[in-house]
Design a protein around this motif. Structure first.
Motif, PDB file in Angstrom:
ATOM      1  N   THR A   1       3.388   3.393   8.594  1.00  0.00           N
ATOM      2  CA  THR A   1       2.323   2.497   9.047  1.00  0.00           C
ATOM      3  C   THR A   1       2.210   1.309   8.095  1.00  0.00           C
ATOM      4  O   THR A   1       2.821   1.298   7.022  1.00  0.00           O
ATOM      5  CB  THR A   1       0.973   3.242   9.088  1.00  0.00           C
ATOM      6  N   PRO A   2       1.409   0.303   8.442  1.00  0.00           N
ATOM      7  CA  PRO A   2       1.210  -0.837   7.520  1.00  0.00           C
ATOM      8  C   PRO A   2       0.570  -0.448   6.193  1.00  0.00           C
ATOM      9  O   PRO A   2       0.611  -1.231   5.238  1.00  0.00           O
ATOM     10  CB  PRO A   2       0.283  -1.765   8.318  1.00  0.00           C
ATOM     11  N   MET A   3      -0.037   0.748   6.114  1.00  0.00           N
ATOM     12  CA  MET A   3      -0.679   1.173   4.875  1.00  0.00           C
ATOM     13  C   MET A   3       0.338   1.501   3.783  1.00  0.00           C
ATOM     14  O   MET A   3       0.039   1.440   2.598  1.00  0.00           O
ATOM     15  CB  MET A   3      -1.591   2.375   5.133  1.00  0.00           C
ATOM     16  N   LYS A   4       1.543   1.921   4.176  1.00  0.00           N
ATOM     17  CA  LYS A   4       2.688   2.134   3.294  1.00  0.00           C
ATOM     18  C   LYS A   4       2.595   3.369   2.400  1.00  0.00           C
ATOM     19  O   LYS A   4       3.585   4.017   2.123  1.00  0.00           O
ATOM     20  CB  LYS A   4       2.953   0.895   2.418  1.00  0.00           C
TER      21      LYS A   4
ATOM     22  N   ASN B   1      -3.050   3.782  -0.571  1.00  0.00           N
ATOM     23  CA  ASN B   1      -3.449   2.493   0.019  1.00  0.00           C
ATOM     24  C   ASN B   1      -4.388   2.635   1.211  1.00  0.00           C
ATOM     25  O   ASN B   1      -4.883   1.620   1.715  1.00  0.00           O
ATOM     26  CB  ASN B   1      -2.214   1.705   0.471  1.00  0.00           C
ATOM     27  N   VAL B   2      -4.616   3.866   1.674  1.00  0.00           N
ATOM     28  CA  VAL B   2      -5.394   4.057   2.901  1.00  0.00           C
ATOM     29  C   VAL B   2      -6.801   3.487   2.754  1.00  0.00           C
ATOM     30  O   VAL B   2      -7.297   2.762   3.629  1.00  0.00           O
ATOM     31  CB  VAL B   2      -5.452   5.555   3.278  1.00  0.00           C
TER      32      VAL B   2
ATOM     33  N   THR C   1      -8.019   1.224   0.566  1.00  0.00           N
ATOM     34  CA  THR C   1      -7.993  -0.236   0.434  1.00  0.00           C
ATOM     35  C   THR C   1      -7.693  -0.905   1.767  1.00  0.00           C
ATOM     36  O   THR C   1      -8.258  -1.946   2.098  1.00  0.00           O
ATOM     37  CB  THR C   1      -6.940  -0.648  -0.610  1.00  0.00           C
ATOM     38  N   PHE C   2      -6.799  -0.296   2.545  1.00  0.00           N
ATOM     39  CA  PHE C   2      -6.405  -0.865   3.838  1.00  0.00           C
ATOM     40  C   PHE C   2      -7.605  -1.004   4.765  1.00  0.00           C
ATOM     41  O   PHE C   2      -7.796  -2.031   5.417  1.00  0.00           O
ATOM     42  CB  PHE C   2      -5.337   0.023   4.478  1.00  0.00           C
TER      43      PHE C   2
ATOM     44  N   GLN D   1     -10.201  -3.677   3.283  1.00  0.00           N
ATOM     45  CA  GLN D   1      -9.779  -5.059   3.031  1.00  0.00           C
ATOM     46  C   GLN D   1     -10.317  -6.039   4.065  1.00  0.00           C
ATOM     47  O   GLN D   1     -10.853  -7.092   3.716  1.00  0.00           O
ATOM     48  CB  GLN D   1      -8.256  -5.132   2.998  1.00  0.00           C
TER      49      GLN D   1
END
Length: 431
Positions: free
Chosen positions: A202-205, A209-210, A212-213, A216
């Protein structure tokens, strides 16, 4: 009023007491408490290395060299940077020991491995793997809480399904327990691996990062207004309540805006012009988070000087020095404040009150705005207020906020102190 009190005593309080005594909540509390001694030790060396007096810093640099502060804070790094690791180990161990037939040490090892599995690693120049140490500290605390609880639950469930590798009775228990964890541990790690692979697609990588994603997009739209300041601090406090280092979670989004506002004030101050911004980085660090996130200095003062319960008084004495330097991990994890419904209301209300009172005072011109100087975040209140505004009114504002915070915490502190004292007396009678 009588009906409201009846509802609180008959419905709400029993409900929260039931929640707080549940296995998962007890495991969270006990697991995070395991990190408190290391946090206190690290706090002491942080104060030594960052004591906010320039003469002291210059003297120490002259005596021991320009790198002396980093050397002193090796101990701070060693203690603070394992907060998440200690939490996942303590929570898993505390959780597993509640179940019969489960070796808590084996469950703890599996959870630690699962926690490390969630962390994205990098390949070094020599081909070795590099683990970002930041994910072991409070930045990875929320992941540690989830792993400690739910990976342990999964491990225990698999153990109860008899998916174990049984050894002969002649084998020592330590060896037998290790092999018994083989299949449940492997399956638990495989599940975490699947989750990691799914998140990386996913874009979270990555799993870290979940948070912060999801923060944001909404937080990037918050401007440096009174409403924006309230939203920022509310998010930070709520995140801390769930064990997430709120300031770290959103700093990458919010700090550039706050530093820009501070820089604009510095430019205007040098040009002898009116300062354009009230909400700046120093506004939050020096006037809102007095004693740390949640404005806990007032609460620590109450514990230190007014607690009747021995445990609270002892914790207050241990926490008062770090709190003066805005280090509040000892009280956040020692009380604890994380996932503690008894203290969440003042933990949010106190910084909110600081924001509103300081904003109004600066807007009306009663208190000078922050001039662009950024004193170290460990600078004690009163002093930091004077330095950051270049005026004594900054120190007076901080003193007002401390008194106000203490009053906000007072009723909740008394309730907690009475409950703890009663439990302490009952335990003494039983003994």
């Amino acid at each position: 009023m009588a009906k409201e009190n009846s509802f609180l005593t008959e419905k709400l309080v029993p409900f929260f007491n039931k929640v707080s005594s549940a296995k998962h909540m007890v495991a969270l509390r006990d697991g995070m408490t395991a990190a408190v001694p290391m946090i206190i030790i690290g706090s002491i060396f942080m104060i030594i290395g960052q004591f906010p007096v320039q003469g002291y810093l210059d003297f120490m640099a002259h005596l021991f060299g320009p790198n002396w502060s980093n050397v002193v804070q090796y101990i701070t790094n060693a203690s603070f940077n394992i907060m998440g690791l200690v939490a996942v180990a303590g929570i898993s161990y505390s959780m597993a020991k509640n179940y019969k037939g489960i070796d808590p040490f084996s469950a703890m090892i599996v959870s630690i491995a699962a926690f490390i599995l969630t962390i994205p690693m990098q390949v070094g120049k020599d081909g070795g793997l590099l683990i970002p140490l930041k994910q072991f500290d409070s930045s990875g605390l929320f992941t540690a809480l989830l792993v400690g609880l739910f990976v342990t639950d999964l491990y225990v469930w698999l153990m109860h399904k008899n998916l174990v590798f049984k050894m002969p009775d002649t084998v020592p228990p330590a060896v037998s327990n290790s092999f018994a964890a083989l299949f449940p541990g492997a399956i638990s790690l495989f599940v975490v691996w699947l989750i990691r692979v799914g998140v990386e697609a996913t874009p979270m990588k990555s799993i870290p990062n979940v948070i912060t994603f999801f923060l944001q997009a909404p937080m990037s739209k918050v401007t440096n207004t009174l409403g924006g300041a309230i939203v920022i601090e509310l998010v930070i406090c709520v995140l801390w309540f769930f064990g997430i280092h709120g300031a770290n979670a959103i700093s990458g989004i919010i700090d550039p805006v706050l530093y820009t506002a501070l820089a604009a004030n510095a430019t205007a101050f040098k040009a002898h012009e009116a300062l354009p911004n009230i909400i700046t980085k120093t506004f939050f660090d020096n006037f809102v988070r007095i004693g740390g996130c949640g404005a806990t200095l007032g609460f620590v003062i109450l514990m230190t000087f007014f607690a009747k319960d021995k445990e609270m008084k002892a914790l207050g004495k241990l926490s008062i020095a770090p709190s003066i330097f805005n280090i509040n991990e000892p009280v956040v994890f020692g009380v604890p404040i994380v996932l503690n419904y008894q203290i969440i209301i003042p933990f949010i209300l106190a910084p909110m009150a600081n924001i509103i009172a300081t904003y109004i005072a600066m807007k009306m011109g009663w208190v000078a705005k922050t001039i662009g100087i950024y004193p170290p975040w460990t600078t004690p209140p009163i002093l930091s207020g004077i330095i950051s505004t270049g005026h004594i009114s900054g120190g007076i504002m901080q003193l007002f906020n401390i008194v106000m915070d203490t009053l906000i915490y007072f009723g909740f502190f008394k309730s907690m102190d009475r409950a703890k004292l009663k439990a302490e007396q009952e335990a003494e009678k039983a003994a």
